[in-house]
Each structure stands twice: as structure tokens, then as C-alpha cells.
Design an enzyme around this catalytic site. Structure first.
Site, PDB file in Angstrom:
ATOM      1  N   GLY A   1      13.969 -26.521  35.059  1.00  0.00           N
ATOM      2  CA  GLY A   1      15.282 -27.124  35.296  1.00  0.00           C
ATOM      3  C   GLY A   1      15.179 -28.627  35.276  1.00  0.00           C
ATOM      4  O   GLY A   1      14.174 -29.186  34.825  1.00  0.00           O
ATOM      5  N   ASN A   2      16.201 -29.304  35.752  1.00  0.00           N
ATOM      6  CA  ASN A   2      16.141 -30.769  35.887  1.00  0.00           C
ATOM      7  C   ASN A   2      17.008 -31.190  37.065  1.00  0.00           C
ATOM      8  O   ASN A   2      17.683 -30.368  37.678  1.00  0.00           O
ATOM      9  CB  ASN A   2      16.540 -31.465  34.586  1.00  0.00           C
ATOM     10  N   TYR A   3      16.970 -32.494  37.388  1.00  0.00           N
ATOM     11  CA  TYR A   3      17.615 -32.982  38.610  1.00  0.00           C
ATOM     12  C   TYR A   3      19.110 -33.268  38.485  1.00  0.00           C
ATOM     13  O   TYR A   3      19.701 -33.830  39.384  1.00  0.00           O
ATOM     14  CB  TYR A   3      16.913 -34.254  39.089  1.00  0.00           C
TER      15      TYR A   3
END
Ligand code: C5P
Length: 402
Positions: free
Chosen positions: A208-210
Site C-alpha cells: 500500500g502507500n501513505y
């Protein structure tokens, strides 16, 4: 202009309440239906009898009618209204609104309001400039409330300065311009992508990412606030939409976001790609949890995900396409390159080098670049304000489709 509009007029206890009668009269003359909600202190400055006669409706002040015990529903008022205007708004009412202190009917109505809220402050100059008041005003602005700035002049205290409630005529102008603005994009179909994507590795792990989704959600509110028909394709985020007209479609992976977005974009006038889409996804997803092996390292083979922006750019037509670029170096150059490669009309650049921009922040600092190379740089602002700047920038391209 105001014919048939439902307006809740909130009146709190300041000397400027005498001007509310005139404001009410002007609104009714313009064809609006007005329901007055007054605080207990407000009644010390102007009588409910005057306000009921001018609005043609009983004034709401108590939670229960004293004689019948009938409950006044602030929830129903929130659903009935197209706009809530608090004029005058005293320092105390502003503080209660900003902090959710629901000890009277005006504040409970505010907290249940689904509609836009406007506030016309009225107080002494020292109260207005006090850090506490200014903090509360900033909070209200961040919450999406429109502030009708007080004017400068003679105050009831005899002092002279900023704090005088704006004149009723100017408040009516602000109300009209709000309704005008809220219809600017009526009939336009806008699709927005927001948030991260999750790419499954196995049943318990993902890449995923932030991205928090805050920018995309703010854009959805801003477009919807101007009357556009908004579809928000959202990756996994914990945000809620406020405007009830936003159609939200939840997705998880990049492939899913691609498929949902492309089908939502059929017939759309504008697509804004604010999502942080994973570029790669695991080549295979394990059906069972991958066990720890003896080796010190493990390899994960990834395959490329479809580029939603580029797919839409290939079959662009006269649809307005807006992309985002989050860069760490050679920012403008990279953003322009992306705009051309993906066939976008606009690209919004934010730099990860900027402490006020980027993931999970409430603020952003952007440069909006057009396909003709025109650039507009903005200072750091709340994401909602940045969203308004972006909508303003792309409005002419949307209007020129007509
Ligand atoms: O190439 P890059 O990912 O930096 O481009 C950013 C822009 O492209 C953003 O608007 C992003 O939402 C969009 N994008 C997309 N689909 C992808 C990757 C990026 O729509 N797979």
C-alpha cells in the site's frame, strides 16, 4: 434569485440582532422561506414576536415548546434548509459552534446541518482580534463554514474598529453569490479518484502507500458544492463524505479502481485523478498465508498495473482530465512530462520536499500547470482551500465545453 430557497436564520445575543429583522425582511422579499432560530440571549435584543411576524413562522428557541411540550426537531430543520445563516454570530456562539457545545437550539441545529452554513460575526474589536476568537474562526473555516467578515466602523461600545456585523444588504449579496456559485457546475458529471490502492500479496498482507485520500475527498466536496454530479472512486480510506449528492464507489486494488473509474468516466465531463495508485502488483496472490522460510531473503515478483490517467488520456474526447504529480526532484519538468505523456489538460504538482505538502497532511502547497505550460503557484493552504483553487483553475475548460 432566492425564490423557494429554505433558509435557517440563526440569531445570537448581540446588539447587532436588531439588524437581523431587516435581513429577514430582505430575504423574505427576495422570495426565500426563512425559519428563525434564536438563542436565549438573542431574545434579550429582539423579540420573537417581531421575527415571527416578518418570517410568517413561529420562532424556534427552546428544545421544547413551553405550553405544549412539543419537541422542536433540529434534525428536521437541517434536512429542510438549503442554507443556514448565523447573523449576528457572537464570540460565544462562534466558540460553541467551533467546539460543538450544543447547549441551545441554534448550536444543535448547526451540528445537524447538512446544508452550507454562513456566519456573520458581530462583536467588539478586541473580542474579534483575540487569538481565541481567531482560532475558532479558523476552525469554522476549516469545517467548511463561510465567514462574512465583519466591517470596520463605530461599535456599540463607542470604540471604533473591526467587529461590526456586515450590513444586511451585503449579507444578502453573499447569500446570493453562494447560491449562484452552488449552481455553477449544475449538469456537469465529474469523476474523482482518491486514496491509496492495496495490492494483495496473500490473505493478510498487501502493498500500500501513505495516501490519506484527503485531497481527493476535498475535491469531491468542492465540485459537489458547485452543483456537479460527483462520483468518487475511493481506495481504502477511513474518510466520510459530507455532501449527500456525492456518489461514492469503494475499491481496493489498482485494477479494480481502473475498471470502476473507466466505467464511471463514460459520459463524464471531467475526471480528476487524485489517487495514489500502486504502479505494480504481485504477479500471483497466494491463497494461503505465506510462511516464513529458512532463507534470509525472499523475492516478490511484481507486474505493472494499468495507468488509469493514461487510459483515459488515450480516448480523451473533450473530457477535461486533471492529474496529480508528487515529485521529489526536477518537479516542474517531471510534472509537465507526465501531463504530455498521459494527455492531461491540467496537472497539480506538489513536492515531497515541502513540509506543508503531501501524504496525510491537512495542508497542501501546489502549483497548477496547464497543457499550454501556464503555471500558477499557491501558498500552503488547507486541502479544502486547495481544492477550491483547483476547481477555479479548471472551471474555464469545463465551461468551454458548452
Ligand atoms: O506517473 P505517476 O503515478 O506519478 O502519475 C500521477 C498521476 O497519474 C496521478 O494523477 C495519478 O492519480 C495518476 N495515476 C493513475 N493510474 C496509475 C498511476 C497513476 O491514474 N496507475
Amino acid at each position: 434569485m432566492l425564490k423557494g430557497k429554505h433558509i435557517v436564520l440563526g440569531i445570537s445575543g448581540g446588539i447587532a440582532a436588531y439588524k437581523s429583522a431587516h435581513l429577514l425582511r430582505l430575504l423574505v422579499k427576495q422570495g426565500a422561506e426563512v425559519q428563525v432560530v434564536i438563542t436565549p440571549n438573542g431574545k434579550e435584543f429582539i423579540t420573537p414576536a417581531t421575527l415571527a411576524a416578518l418570517s410568517g413562522k413561529p420562532v424556534v428557541s427552546e428544545f421544547f415548546a413551553a405550553n405544549t411540550g412539543e419537541w422542536h426537531s433540529h434534525v428536521d430543520l437541517g434536512l429542510w434548509a438549503d442554507l443556514m445563516v448565523v447573523a449576528p454570530a457572537t464570540a460565544s456562539t462562534i466558540g460553541k459552534m467551533a467546539n460543538g457545545i450544543a447547549d441551545n437550539m441554534l448550536i444543535t441545529t448547526y451540528l445537524s446541518a447538512k446544508e452550507q452554513v454562513m456566519v456573520a460575526p458581530a462583536m467588539d474589536l478586541d473580542m474579534w482580534s483575540h487569538p481565541s476568537t481567531q482560532r475558532n474562526i479558523s476552525t469554522l473555516r476549516r469545517d467548511g463554514v463561510i465567514i462574512i467578515e465583519p466591517a470596520s466602523g463605530e461599535l456599540a461600545s463607542g470604540l471604533c474598529g473591526k467587529g461590526r456585523m456586515e450590513e444586511p444588504e451585503a449579507i444578502v449579496d453573499a447569500i446570493k453569490s453562494y447560491f449562484r456559485k452552488s449552481e455553477t457546475l449544475a449538469g456537469k458529471k465529474v469523476v474523482i479518484t482518491a486514496g491509496p490502492t492495496y495490492e494483495n500479496i496473500d490473505p493478510v498482507r498487501f502493498i500500500g502507500n501513505y495516501s490519506s485520500g484527503k485531497m481527493g475527498f476535498a475535491l469531491a466536496e468542492e465540485f459537489a458544492g458547485r452543483g456537479a454530479d460527483v462520483t468518487l472512486v475511493a481506495g481504502p480510506v477511513s474518510l466520510e463524505t459530507e455532501n449527500t449528492h456525492i456518489k461514492r464507489l469503494n475499491v481496493v486494488s489498482a485494477q479494480e479502481m481502473h475498471d470502476v473509474c473507466l466505467s464511471a468516466a463514460e459520459g463524464a465531463d471531467c475526471v480528476v485523478l487524485a489517487a495514489a495508485v500502486a504502479d505494480y502488483t504481485p504477479e500471483t496472490v497466494s491463497e494461503t498465508k505465506i510462511k516464513r522460510e529458512q532463507e534470509d531473503s525472499m523475492a516478490l515478483r511484481l507486474k505493472r498495473n494499468p495507468d488509469i490517467a493514461a487510459s483515459l488520456g488515450r480516448e480523451k474526447g473533450d473530457r477535461v482530465l486533471v492529474g496529480f504529480a508528487l515529485e521529489t526532484d526536477h518537479e516542474t519538468e517531471n510534472a509537465l512530462h507526465k501531463l504530455r505523456k498521459k494527455n492531461l489538460d491540467w496537472i497539480v504538482l506538489n513536492s515531497l520536499r515541502d513540509p506543508e505538502a503531501g501524504f496525510m497532511k491537512d495542508t497542501n502547497k501546489v502549483t497548477i500547470i496547464g497543457k499550454d505550460g501556464s503555471t500558477s503557484s499557491f501558498p500552503a493552504k488547507s486541502k479544502r482551500e486547495v481544492a477550491a483553487d483547483i476547481v477555479e483553475a479548471v472551471l474555464p475548460s469545463l465551461k468551454s465545453q458548452e
